[in-house]
Design an enzyme around this catalytic site. Structure first.
Site, PDB file in Angstrom:
ATOM      1  N   ASP A 142       5.826   6.192   1.859  1.00 59.11           N
ATOM      2  CA  ASP A 142       4.944   7.266   2.339  1.00 59.11           C
ATOM      3  C   ASP A 142       3.556   6.694   2.650  1.00 59.11           C
ATOM      4  O   ASP A 142       2.552   7.077   2.055  1.00 59.11           O
ATOM      5  CB  ASP A 142       4.842   8.401   1.293  1.00 59.11           C
ATOM      6  CG  ASP A 142       4.207   7.946  -0.023  1.00 59.11           C
ATOM      7  OD1 ASP A 142       3.610   8.804  -0.706  1.00 59.11           O
ATOM      8  OD2 ASP A 142       4.288   6.740  -0.356  1.00 59.11           O
ATOM      9  N   ASN A 192       2.046  10.834   0.348  1.00 60.25           N
ATOM     10  CA  ASN A 192       0.586  10.661   0.416  1.00 60.25           C
ATOM     11  C   ASN A 192      -0.017  11.554   1.499  1.00 60.25           C
ATOM     12  O   ASN A 192      -1.157  11.998   1.388  1.00 60.25           O
ATOM     13  CB  ASN A 192       0.235   9.201   0.719  1.00 60.25           C
ATOM     14  CG  ASN A 192       0.420   8.320  -0.491  1.00 60.25           C
ATOM     15  OD1 ASN A 192       0.091   8.719  -1.605  1.00 60.25           O
ATOM     16  ND2 ASN A 192       0.973   7.141  -0.288  1.00 60.25           N
ATOM     17  N   PHE A 242       2.204  10.491  -9.411  1.00 57.05           N
ATOM     18  CA  PHE A 242       2.282  11.205  -8.132  1.00 57.05           C
ATOM     19  C   PHE A 242       3.691  11.211  -7.521  1.00 57.05           C
ATOM     20  O   PHE A 242       4.197  12.270  -7.137  1.00 57.05           O
ATOM     21  CB  PHE A 242       1.278  10.580  -7.146  1.00 57.05           C
ATOM     22  CG  PHE A 242       1.272  11.244  -5.797  1.00 57.05           C
ATOM     23  CD1 PHE A 242       1.970  10.675  -4.738  1.00 57.05           C
ATOM     24  CD2 PHE A 242       0.601  12.442  -5.583  1.00 57.05           C
ATOM     25  CE1 PHE A 242       1.984  11.293  -3.490  1.00 57.05           C
ATOM     26  CE2 PHE A 242       0.611  13.069  -4.336  1.00 57.05           C
ATOM     27  CZ  PHE A 242       1.309  12.487  -3.288  1.00 57.05           C
ATOM     28  N   ASN A 243       4.332  10.050  -7.366  1.00 56.66           N
ATOM     29  CA  ASN A 243       5.624  10.008  -6.662  1.00 56.66           C
ATOM     30  C   ASN A 243       6.672  10.889  -7.344  1.00 56.66           C
ATOM     31  O   ASN A 243       7.516  11.495  -6.693  1.00 56.66           O
ATOM     32  CB  ASN A 243       6.152   8.567  -6.576  1.00 56.66           C
ATOM     33  CG  ASN A 243       5.409   7.747  -5.548  1.00 56.66           C
ATOM     34  OD1 ASN A 243       4.757   8.295  -4.659  1.00 56.66           O
ATOM     35  ND2 ASN A 243       5.469   6.428  -5.684  1.00 56.66           N
ATOM     36  N   HIS A 265       0.049  -0.503  -6.304  1.00 57.65           N
ATOM     37  CA  HIS A 265       1.289  -0.031  -6.936  1.00 57.65           C
ATOM     38  C   HIS A 265       2.541  -0.520  -6.186  1.00 57.65           C
ATOM     39  O   HIS A 265       3.414  -1.148  -6.758  1.00 57.65           O
ATOM     40  CB  HIS A 265       1.327   1.502  -6.938  1.00 57.65           C
ATOM     41  CG  HIS A 265       0.135   2.181  -7.507  1.00 57.65           C
ATOM     42  ND1 HIS A 265      -0.102   2.307  -8.859  1.00 57.65           N
ATOM     43  CD2 HIS A 265      -0.901   2.797  -6.886  1.00 57.65           C
ATOM     44  CE1 HIS A 265      -1.220   2.985  -9.051  1.00 57.65           C
ATOM     45  NE2 HIS A 265      -1.735   3.290  -7.868  1.00 57.65           N
ATOM     46  N   ASP A 266       2.604  -0.202  -4.902  1.00 57.60           N
ATOM     47  CA  ASP A 266       3.873  -0.307  -4.181  1.00 57.60           C
ATOM     48  C   ASP A 266       4.366  -1.739  -3.931  1.00 57.60           C
ATOM     49  O   ASP A 266       5.563  -2.017  -4.093  1.00 57.60           O
ATOM     50  CB  ASP A 266       3.768   0.465  -2.864  1.00 57.60           C
ATOM     51  CG  ASP A 266       3.601   1.955  -3.120  1.00 57.60           C
ATOM     52  OD1 ASP A 266       3.072   2.653  -2.240  1.00 57.60           O
ATOM     53  OD2 ASP A 266       3.998   2.433  -4.208  1.00 57.60           O
ATOM     54  N   THR A 282       8.932   3.615  -2.458  1.00 58.31           N
ATOM     55  CA  THR A 282       7.541   3.564  -2.910  1.00 58.31           C
ATOM     56  C   THR A 282       6.818   4.890  -2.655  1.00 58.31           C
ATOM     57  O   THR A 282       5.586   4.952  -2.660  1.00 58.31           O
ATOM     58  CB  THR A 282       6.771   2.425  -2.217  1.00 58.31           C
ATOM     59  OG1 THR A 282       6.733   2.684  -0.805  1.00 58.31           O
ATOM     60  CG2 THR A 282       7.414   1.076  -2.491  1.00 58.31           C
ATOM     61  N   ASP A 323       1.480   1.414   0.206  1.00 63.81           N
ATOM     62  CA  ASP A 323       2.757   1.297   0.922  1.00 63.81           C
ATOM     63  C   ASP A 323       2.608   0.337   2.103  1.00 63.81           C
ATOM     64  O   ASP A 323       3.507  -0.451   2.400  1.00 63.81           O
ATOM     65  CB  ASP A 323       3.203   2.644   1.487  1.00 63.81           C
ATOM     66  CG  ASP A 323       3.343   3.730   0.463  1.00 63.81           C
ATOM     67  OD1 ASP A 323       2.312   4.282   0.041  1.00 63.81           O
ATOM     68  OD2 ASP A 323       4.487   4.029   0.065  1.00 63.81           O
TER      69      ASP A 323
HETATM   70  O1  RIB Z   1       1.045   7.002  -8.004  1.00 63.32           O
HETATM   71  C1  RIB Z   1       0.986   5.950  -7.071  1.00 63.32           C
HETATM   72  C2  RIB Z   1       2.000   6.161  -5.996  1.00 63.32           C
HETATM   73  O2  RIB Z   1       1.727   7.378  -5.305  1.00 63.32           O
HETATM   74  C3  RIB Z   1       1.956   5.070  -4.910  1.00 63.32           C
HETATM   75  O3  RIB Z   1       3.232   4.916  -4.359  1.00 63.32           O
HETATM   76  C4  RIB Z   1       1.022   5.642  -3.884  1.00 63.32           C
HETATM   77  O4  RIB Z   1       1.282   5.142  -2.572  1.00 63.32           O
HETATM   78  C5  RIB Z   1       1.393   7.095  -3.948  1.00 63.32           C
HETATM   79  O5  RIB Z   1       2.552   7.284  -3.138  1.00 63.32           O
HETATM   80 CA    CA Z   2       3.540   5.194  -1.936  1.00 67.03          CA
END
Ligand code: RIB
Ligand code: CA
Length: 308
Positions: free
Chosen positions: A9, A38, A163-164, A237-238, A122, A14
């Protein structure tokens, strides 16, 4: 060589995952699938096209789910901006996304590469869950699922939910029940991989105009992380999911039983890891707990700085 589909996303981090996957010699990026997360699906799809084209990565982009399975849609414009990829002067994409749905693309690839393709996710897990629901007989044809999501000790969109997962907890619950090898990259590990100003400056100082743009994106990402979380540096993160496939030795992990809370008033979307084996349930996912951040950034920058 690891054959992968990257479901994402984009999203600043990403975008870096797309580049690492598309540029590293040990990864064969068979396609990018996009999901709402996102930002809205049309934005995450456009961003995937922009980043892949800008980086010279010859890959198709397959749009997927525009909404979560059940809950109301949420986005992360406070972190990534309205477009999902604010902070740089980006070119318009030249090509269009495919008219094949992400989930159908996944089924085509798994049929053709049964047992040999890894799905890396991701973003929210909506596409992966829909794949499992629409093509249950093909689930066992996935070699491994590696996903960025969840938090063991903390969340980022609520005190306990990441979040994801929080964007589509029902999808995450379906995915965690998939009987295939799964690897989870939670916030507890990804926050060990925050990019520094010095590392961003290496991208800014590069002769590559593409990397100069990436540096601008990273500066935006760092600014929003400072504003929203008070954090110096932005956790990448990704791309840690891609780094795991390239060099798992830079990680430490534990196989745990992880569930997703679907009913809690305060805990909806929490990933609940049975650290002390209190439930008697078998482990269902490999949880990445530590990353050697210097080796990660060496790998990442060595790969990106090859861009001329
Ligand atoms: O919480 C972080 C995640 O949420 C990452 O994948 C960021 O790109 C968002 O999608
Ligand atoms: Ca992401």
């Amino acid at each position: 060589m690891r054959k992968i589909i990257l479901d994402c996303d984009p999203g600043h981090d990403d975008a870096v995952a797309i580049m690492l996957a598309g540029l590293h010699e040990d990864i064969e990026l068979l396609g990018i699938t996009t999901v709402s997360g996102n930002s809205y699906l049309e934005n995450t799809t456009r961003n995937a096209l922009i980043i892949s084209e800008m980086s010279g990565i010859d890959v198709e982009v397959y749009p997927g789910a525009s909404k979560p399975i059940l809950r109301e849609q949420i986005v992360a414009h406070d972190i990534h901006g309205y477009s999902g990829l604010e902070g740089a002067d980006l070119p318009n994409p030249k090509k269009a996304a495919s008219n094949i749905h992400a989930v159908d693309f996944m089924s085509d690839v798994v049929k053709e590469n049964f047992g040999e393709v890894t799905i890396v996710a991701t973003g929210p897990l909506t596409n992966v869950a829909l794949f499992a629901l629409k093509y249950p007989d093909l689930v066992k044809g996935i070699k491994e699922l590696v996903f960025m999501g969840g938090g063991i000790a903390f969340g980022n969109v609520t005190p306990v939910a990441e979040f994801n997962i929080y964007v589509d907890p029902e999808a995450a619950d379906i995915v965690l029940r998939m009987d295939i090898p799964k690897v989870m990259a939670p916030l507890d590990m990804t926050h060990q991989a925050a990019i520094t100003r010095e590392e961003v400056q290496k991208l800014k100082d590069s002769e590559s105009k593409v990397l100069n743009v990436v540096a601008d994106l990273m500066n935006f990402f760092m600014k929003t992380y400072k504003n929203v979380f008070g954090i110096e540096g932005a956790p990448l993160h990704d791309p840690t999911t891609i780094a795991y496939l390239i060099d798992p030795e830079i990680f430490e992990w534990e196989d745990l039983n992880v569930s997703v809370e679907l009913k809690g008033e305060f805990t909806y979307g929490q990933t609940v890891a049975d650290i002390w084996k209190t439930t008697g349930k078998e482990p269902n996912v490999r949880v990445l707990e530590k990353i050697n951040r210097d080796k990660f950034f060496d790998l990442l920058l060595d790969t990106l700085l090859k861009l001329s």
